[in-house]
Design a protein around this motif. Sequence first.
Motif, PDB file in Angstrom:
ATOM      1  N   ARG A  65      50.580  12.918 -28.031  1.00  0.00           N
ATOM      2  CA  ARG A  65      50.718  14.365 -28.155  1.00  0.00           C
ATOM      3  C   ARG A  65      52.100  14.868 -27.753  1.00  0.00           C
ATOM      4  N   LEU A 100      53.377  14.952 -24.719  1.00  0.00           N
ATOM      5  CA  LEU A 100      53.427  15.523 -23.379  1.00  0.00           C
ATOM      6  C   LEU A 100      54.033  14.526 -22.402  1.00  0.00           C
ATOM      7  N   GLU A 126      51.210  14.791 -17.400  1.00  0.00           N
ATOM      8  CA  GLU A 126      50.362  15.782 -18.066  1.00  0.00           C
ATOM      9  C   GLU A 126      49.257  15.096 -18.859  1.00  0.00           C
ATOM     10  N   GLU A 127      49.578  13.986 -19.496  1.00  0.00           N
ATOM     11  CA  GLU A 127      48.567  13.237 -20.249  1.00  0.00           C
ATOM     12  C   GLU A 127      47.482  12.715 -19.303  1.00  0.00           C
ATOM     13  N   LEU A 187      46.666  13.775 -16.258  1.00  0.00           N
ATOM     14  CA  LEU A 187      45.907  14.886 -15.680  1.00  0.00           C
ATOM     15  C   LEU A 187      44.979  15.526 -16.706  1.00  0.00           C
ATOM     16  N   SER A 188      45.421  15.630 -17.946  1.00  0.00           N
ATOM     17  CA  SER A 188      44.596  16.203 -19.007  1.00  0.00           C
ATOM     18  C   SER A 188      43.357  15.347 -19.268  1.00  0.00           C
ATOM     19  N   VAL A 189      43.563  14.038 -19.373  1.00  0.00           N
ATOM     20  CA  VAL A 189      42.427  13.137 -19.593  1.00  0.00           C
ATOM     21  C   VAL A 189      41.491  13.169 -18.388  1.00  0.00           C
ATOM     22  N   ALA A 219      40.899  15.601 -16.360  1.00  0.00           N
ATOM     23  CA  ALA A 219      40.107  16.839 -16.426  1.00  0.00           C
ATOM     24  C   ALA A 219      39.045  16.744 -17.511  1.00  0.00           C
ATOM     25  N   GLU A 220      39.434  16.210 -18.663  1.00  0.00           N
ATOM     26  CA  GLU A 220      38.505  16.096 -19.796  1.00  0.00           C
ATOM     27  C   GLU A 220      37.283  15.247 -19.458  1.00  0.00           C
TER      28      GLU A 220
END
Length: 129
Positions: A74, A76, A80-81, A83-85, A87-88
């Motif tokens: 993506r 990022l 960020e990648e 942390l995003s995963v 959270a997901e």
Amino acid sequence: MTIVVGYIPSPPGLAAVEAAIEEAERRDARLVVVNSGVMGDYSGPSFAEPQDLDALDAQLTERGIDHEVRQMTRGLAPAEEILSVAAEVGADLIVIGVRKRSPLGKLVTGSTAQQVLLDATCAVLAVKA
């Protein structure tokens, strides 16, 4: 329980994966491996080759660990990648590899480990190679 591990094909990345595997086995947890390029650079050394990811997938399967291997594209930052995963998937733990960097190196390029440590909403295990 779900564990997210940031993976790059390097000694710190491999140390993080091994620690995450040990935690997953100890806790009977699901493991989500995250690999990404640096800000859209998919030719750099942190972006794993397909054979590296296949070998990792085979190792996790052989050890009987419920897992998923994600290679993010993506554009990022790696932190960020991760942390995003995390959270997901509702991660309970994030495992990252760390390496020594000069103060100038941290200033110029930032620190993935530092951002994950500061911004994670769950526990973080930082591992040295």
